[in-house]
Design a protein around this motif. Structure first.
Motif, PDB file in Angstrom:
ATOM      1  N   LEU A  14       0.823  -1.210   0.000  1.00 52.18           N
ATOM      2  CA  LEU A  14       0.000   0.000   0.000  1.00 52.18           C
ATOM      3  C   LEU A  14       0.859   1.263   0.000  1.00 52.18           C
ATOM      4  O   LEU A  14       0.505   2.261  -0.635  1.00 52.18           O
ATOM      5  N   VAL A  15       1.998   1.222   0.666  1.00 50.16           N
ATOM      6  CA  VAL A  15       2.917   2.367   0.622  1.00 50.16           C
ATOM      7  C   VAL A  15       3.391   2.594  -0.809  1.00 50.16           C
ATOM      8  O   VAL A  15       3.352   3.726  -1.324  1.00 50.16           O
ATOM      9  N   PHE A  16       3.828   1.530  -1.470  1.00 51.27           N
ATOM     10  CA  PHE A  16       4.289   1.674  -2.853  1.00 51.27           C
ATOM     11  C   PHE A  16       3.167   2.154  -3.768  1.00 51.27           C
ATOM     12  O   PHE A  16       3.378   3.011  -4.632  1.00 51.27           O
ATOM     13  N   ALA A  17       1.974   1.618  -3.581  1.00 51.20           N
ATOM     14  CA  ALA A  17       0.837   2.041  -4.407  1.00 51.20           C
ATOM     15  C   ALA A  17       0.537   3.521  -4.202  1.00 51.20           C
ATOM     16  O   ALA A  17       0.267   4.256  -5.173  1.00 51.20           O
ATOM     17  N   SER A  18       0.600   3.988  -2.969  1.00 45.53           N
ATOM     18  CA  SER A  18       0.321   5.406  -2.702  1.00 45.53           C
ATOM     19  C   SER A  18       1.359   6.300  -3.368  1.00 45.53           C
ATOM     20  O   SER A  18       1.020   7.352  -3.921  1.00 45.53           O
ATOM     21  N   MET A  19       2.618   5.883  -3.352  1.00 44.96           N
ATOM     22  CA  MET A  19       3.678   6.674  -3.978  1.00 44.96           C
ATOM     23  C   MET A  19       3.535   6.709  -5.496  1.00 44.96           C
ATOM     24  O   MET A  19       3.930   7.671  -6.137  1.00 44.96           O
ATOM     25  N   ALA A  20       2.988   5.648  -6.052  1.00 43.49           N
ATOM     26  CA  ALA A  20       2.824   5.583  -7.509  1.00 43.49           C
ATOM     27  C   ALA A  20       1.642   6.425  -7.984  1.00 43.49           C
ATOM     28  O   ALA A  20       1.696   6.994  -9.071  1.00 43.49           O
ATOM     29  N   ILE A  21       0.596   6.562  -7.171  1.00 44.48           N
ATOM     30  CA  ILE A  21      -0.624   7.243  -7.620  1.00 44.48           C
ATOM     31  C   ILE A  21      -0.684   8.708  -7.197  1.00 44.48           C
ATOM     32  O   ILE A  21      -1.439   9.493  -7.770  1.00 44.48           O
ATOM     33  N   VAL A  22       0.103   9.111  -6.218  1.00 43.91           N
ATOM     34  CA  VAL A  22      -0.061  10.430  -5.615  1.00 43.91           C
ATOM     35  C   VAL A  22       0.066  11.574  -6.619  1.00 43.91           C
ATOM     36  O   VAL A  22      -0.645  12.563  -6.517  1.00 43.91           O
ATOM     37  N   ARG A  23       0.921  11.461  -7.595  1.00 46.87           N
ATOM     38  CA  ARG A  23       1.093  12.584  -8.532  1.00 46.87           C
ATOM     39  C   ARG A  23      -0.123  12.761  -9.429  1.00 46.87           C
ATOM     40  O   ARG A  23      -0.303  13.810 -10.023  1.00 46.87           O
ATOM     41  N   VAL A  24      -0.975  11.753  -9.514  1.00 48.70           N
ATOM     42  CA  VAL A  24      -2.184  11.832 -10.327  1.00 48.70           C
ATOM     43  C   VAL A  24      -3.410  12.113  -9.455  1.00 48.70           C
ATOM     44  O   VAL A  24      -4.298  12.855  -9.845  1.00 48.70           O
ATOM     45  N   ASP A  25      -3.443  11.518  -8.245  1.00 45.43           N
ATOM     46  CA  ASP A  25      -4.642  11.601  -7.423  1.00 45.43           C
ATOM     47  C   ASP A  25      -4.268  11.536  -5.942  1.00 45.43           C
ATOM     48  O   ASP A  25      -4.089  10.450  -5.384  1.00 45.43           O
ATOM     49  N   ARG A  26      -4.157  12.706  -5.321  1.00 42.03           N
ATOM     50  CA  ARG A  26      -3.780  12.757  -3.903  1.00 42.03           C
ATOM     51  C   ARG A  26      -4.824  12.087  -3.012  1.00 42.03           C
ATOM     52  O   ARG A  26      -4.485  11.470  -2.009  1.00 42.03           O
ATOM     53  N   ALA A  27      -6.083  12.241  -3.364  1.00 40.37           N
ATOM     54  CA  ALA A  27      -7.145  11.622  -2.552  1.00 40.37           C
ATOM     55  C   ALA A  27      -7.010  10.106  -2.561  1.00 40.37           C
ATOM     56  O   ALA A  27      -7.203   9.452  -1.531  1.00 40.37           O
ATOM     57  N   ALA A  28      -6.680   9.548  -3.706  1.00 37.59           N
ATOM     58  CA  ALA A  28      -6.481   8.091  -3.785  1.00 37.59           C
ATOM     59  C   ALA A  28      -5.280   7.673  -2.944  1.00 37.59           C
ATOM     60  O   ALA A  28      -5.329   6.654  -2.248  1.00 37.59           O
ATOM     61  N   ALA A  29      -4.207   8.462  -2.986  1.00 37.41           N
ATOM     62  CA  ALA A  29      -3.022   8.148  -2.170  1.00 37.41           C
ATOM     63  C   ALA A  29      -3.382   8.183  -0.688  1.00 37.41           C
ATOM     64  O   ALA A  29      -2.959   7.317   0.083  1.00 37.41           O
ATOM     65  N   ALA A  30      -4.183   9.171  -0.295  1.00 39.11           N
ATOM     66  CA  ALA A  30      -4.615   9.264   1.102  1.00 39.11           C
ATOM     67  C   ALA A  30      -5.442   8.044   1.493  1.00 39.11           C
ATOM     68  O   ALA A  30      -5.242   7.458   2.568  1.00 39.11           O
ATOM     69  N   ALA A  31      -6.368   7.655   0.615  1.00 37.61           N
ATOM     70  CA  ALA A  31      -7.216   6.494   0.901  1.00 37.61           C
ATOM     71  C   ALA A  31      -6.388   5.218   1.016  1.00 37.61           C
ATOM     72  O   ALA A  31      -6.658   4.363   1.873  1.00 37.61           O
ATOM     73  N   ILE A  32      -5.384   5.092   0.183  1.00 37.89           N
ATOM     74  CA  ILE A  32      -4.517   3.909   0.223  1.00 37.89           C
ATOM     75  C   ILE A  32      -3.760   3.849   1.546  1.00 37.89           C
ATOM     76  O   ILE A  32      -3.671   2.794   2.190  1.00 37.89           O
TER      77      ILE A  32
END
Length: 195
Positions: free
Chosen positions: A164-182
């Protein structure tokens, strides 16, 4: 007698790191690096060998300045029970609530794996060491936070949280809300009762 350097390598590497992190390796030109560092092309080549050499130095700088300090509380001999939660909350804050390079651009290393460098052995070795280090730190945090779990349960929670940490780092530049949810999902996973 040779000329003395009129720059500090640390400052040059940090400046270059910002450009690579913002634009990516492939989209960073030598003129971009010259403008950011204040060095001319020949000084960059003399000091770092190539654009790639400067990128490799920027990656080490990223690990030393950004990644390792954040993981340090999870790498000590006696990890505090709340250290992993503190790490996850701090990471969430840096990616969601602040205007940081991590929030804007995601993980420098993970981004590089999607570029032409992603197939090079040198970068692959650095990324493998990074993922192993992060996973080991998370495992220490899980062990300190959840001693009630079986070894298999701790392994599963470690894999879940690290993923989940890696997934959040991969998505954050596109969708901060998704990174927060992850990252919230990782925090929730820490609280689930043992089954």
């Amino acid at each position: 007698m040779g000329r003395t350097r009129a720059f500090t390598e640390v400052d040059v590497v940090r400046s270059a790191r910002g450009v690579f992190w913002n634009r990516g390796y492939e989209d960073t030109s030598l003129p971009d690096l010259e403008a950011a560092t204040g060095l001319n092309r020949s000084s960059i080549y003399h000091s770092f060998g190539s654009k790639r050499g400067l990128f490799d130095a920027a990656v080490e700088s990223y690990l030393d300045d950004v990644v390792r300090p954040r993981l340090e509380p999870l790498r000590v001999d006696e990890v505090a029970p709340g250290a992993l939660e503190t790490y996850l909350r701090g990471l969430r804050h840096a990616m969601v609530d602040e205007d940081t390079a991590l929030a804007k651009n995601g993980c420098l290393l993970l981004n590089a794996t999607g570029s032409s460098l992603g197939h090079e052995e040198g970068l692959a070795a650095v990324v493998t060491a990074y993922t192993t280090d992060l996973r080991g730190a998370v495992a220490s945090g899980v062990a300190a936070r959840r001693p009630d779990l079986s070894p298999e349960g701790r392994e599963l929670l470690t894999t879940t949280c690290a993923g989940l940490v890696f997934a959040s780092m991969a998505i954050v530049r596109v969708d901060r809300a998704a990174a927060a949810a992850i990252l919230d999902a990782a925090l929730d996973a820490l609280e689930r009762p043992a089954s």
